[in-house]
Design a protein around this motif. Sequence first.
Motif, PDB file in Angstrom:
ATOM      1  N   GLU A  78      46.655  44.895  42.752  1.00  7.21           N
ATOM      2  CA  GLU A  78      47.656  44.180  41.910  1.00  7.21           C
ATOM      3  C   GLU A  78      47.321  42.727  41.719  1.00  7.21           C
ATOM      4  O   GLU A  78      47.272  42.298  40.588  1.00  7.21           O
ATOM      5  CB  GLU A  78      49.207  44.390  42.165  1.00  7.21           C
ATOM      6  N   LYS A  79      46.967  42.110  42.717  1.00  7.80           N
ATOM      7  CA  LYS A  79      46.585  40.768  42.748  1.00  7.80           C
ATOM      8  C   LYS A  79      45.500  40.474  41.879  1.00  7.80           C
ATOM      9  O   LYS A  79      45.148  39.291  41.381  1.00  7.80           O
ATOM     10  CB  LYS A  79      46.803  40.096  44.328  1.00  7.80           C
TER      11      LYS A  79
ATOM     12  N   GLU B 263      46.086  40.550  38.191  1.00 12.56           N
ATOM     13  CA  GLU B 263      46.831  39.528  37.934  1.00 12.56           C
ATOM     14  C   GLU B 263      45.973  38.091  37.653  1.00 12.56           C
ATOM     15  O   GLU B 263      46.173  37.385  36.696  1.00 12.56           O
ATOM     16  CB  GLU B 263      47.979  39.175  38.758  1.00 12.56           C
TER      17      GLU B 263
ATOM     18  N   ARG C  92      48.659  42.377  30.033  1.00 23.08           N
ATOM     19  CA  ARG C  92      48.052  43.998  30.489  1.00 23.08           C
ATOM     20  C   ARG C  92      47.825  44.581  29.206  1.00 23.08           C
ATOM     21  O   ARG C  92      46.743  45.470  28.988  1.00 23.08           O
ATOM     22  CB  ARG C  92      48.716  44.361  31.607  1.00 23.08           C
TER      23      ARG C  92
END
Length: 682
Positions: free
Chosen positions: A79-80, A83, A93
């Motif tokens: 996820e990082k 992001e 997104r």
Amino acid sequence: MPDLLLELFSEEIPARMQARASADLKRLVTEGVVSRGLTYAHAEAFATPRRLALALAGLADHAPTTREERKGPRVDAPEKAIEGFLRSTGLAREDLSVRDDKKGQVYFAEIVRPGRPAAEIVAEVVEEVVRTFPWPKSMRWGNGSLRWVRPLHSILCLLSSEAGAEAVPLKIDGIAAGKVTRGHRFMAPEPFAVQDFEDYRAKLDRAFVLLDPADRAEKILHDATQLAFAQGLELVEDKGLLAEVAGLVEWPVVLMGRIEERFLDLPPEVLRTSMKEHQKFLSVRDPKDGRIVAYVVVANRDTHDNGATILAGNARVLAARLSDAVFFWENDLRTPLAAMTEKLGHVTFHNKLGTQGEQIKRIAELARDLAPKLGTDPDLAERAALLAKADLASEMVYEFPELQGVMGRYYALRAGEDAGVAEAAAEHYSPLGPSDATPRAPLSVAVALADKIDRLTAFWAIDEKPTGSRDPFALRRAALGVIRLVLENGLRLRLSELLAQGYPGAEPEDLMSFFADRLAVHLRDQGVRHDVIRACFELGGQDDLVLLVARVEALQTFLGSEDGANLLAGYKRAVNILEQEERKDGVEYSLDPHVELAETEAERALFTALDDATRQLAPALAAEDFGAAMAGLAGLRAPIDAFFETTVVNSDKPLVRRNRLCLLNRIRKVMNQVAIFSVIEG
């Protein structure tokens, strides 16, 4: 397409900063607008003491809309990572698309940057440039946060086209951009509006401001030359001072004054230096005897009395300065040179290398040893070296360090020393740079060489070597000085022997490598290829610089010919095959080949050609006739070409194959007598 005119109007900008500042303004603004999508046709920047100006012609009136597609992380990435990709694109997104890739499904972003009008972009760029301008020194004033070299008063920023001129909406720390500027501080201080660059320049001319520093310098030079000529005198050329003075005035007014009779006995160098350093005066000399008899003052305004008051004030200040110079001169003349030299025994040269007095003794010993090799008297060389730096203890050189050596010459002559000894004092620091003259008198050369060799070997011995751009003891300059002294005087000296006579403890191989690098830089500036220099230097023992350079020049000429270029190709083909087979077989094919094992006519002809070349090379190299040596090599071109066209090196007969590989090795050995051809770029 509009044109941009930008002026940043301030208090006086130091003259030494103006040229760099105008170049920076041009670079930063043009890079800024181009990076934001605007194009332009031409840019020109200017500087005066009170303003930086930039004219951009043919600027696009609008930056186009751009679309950029950027590949991101996989859909199942951490996820990082996703992001971070979103932050870099400025998208959410749901704005991303997903596509199949070799490694699975991947996010893609389409970044659309809408076009913007030129005025908006210019405003953004100018504010960024002003707030981050790279002044060497800057200041803040008042309560604002803006930093500038001196307080910034106004900004002129307008876009002009056939439809008219519009000020760019821009405000920096309360300073709003407009169409208004001002002329000369005293002669035309009132504000006035402009429409475009041509209007701006013309109105500045009428307001007593010459915008272009080149125009100001040209006017100063022309007027000063004419003033001097009218009185039977001539202006002393000084391009650096002329450029500096042009940066001190917006409206140059040239005035000429006479030096008082009581100061005319001072050496001309003292007069020039004092007037240049203290008052920025240009010197004027009498062409009959070379004496400095007058000076040029460049005022920044016309006056009702035609400059009489300005000249009178400058004359009073000059008289005070020159009175000091007379005091130094007379005091120094009363001090014996030996006493000056003795003072240097109490002055530290370097905390690891002792005093200047100890350095002088080392230089004197080395100069004495060098003298016979240079055809000069050892006693005079030693005497010259002992006195060459005496003026470092003089009051005049303390006041004007740039006169070191120059004053030593005067003091030595006044003391009745030999003229050659006096000249060595003036010349032993030379050459100071690539454009500086090299001493020719053997006595001066002996002291100059000794001085530079001692410096190099001493600092090498204490491991104070140049690193990167750092060279606090000017060792690169000293090495270049040795190289130029040797080459330009045609001195047949062994560099390794010279260095061995210097300060004990220096690393000879490391220092020789340093000299090789400096020689390569020196020759490269003269158009000599670095690989040709290396090919000759790697022969080993190439420390006779005159001989080395003769070899390098002959080799470069040869390689520039058709024979040389083709022979190099043949050499590389031979060596590549040889080295490849040696690696594969795990042996060296270094034995002498036998002609009786040759099977083809071309093979036998190559044996004959190598024999002929060997016979020609030996006497040519012994006689240092590198042109003849290259001619001997040229005879190998056709036989080598014919050999490779008709003969298979890797014969299926082991004995023949081995003999042919040894023949290739012989090509290498013969040619490597002249230079190591393998390091030459094909």
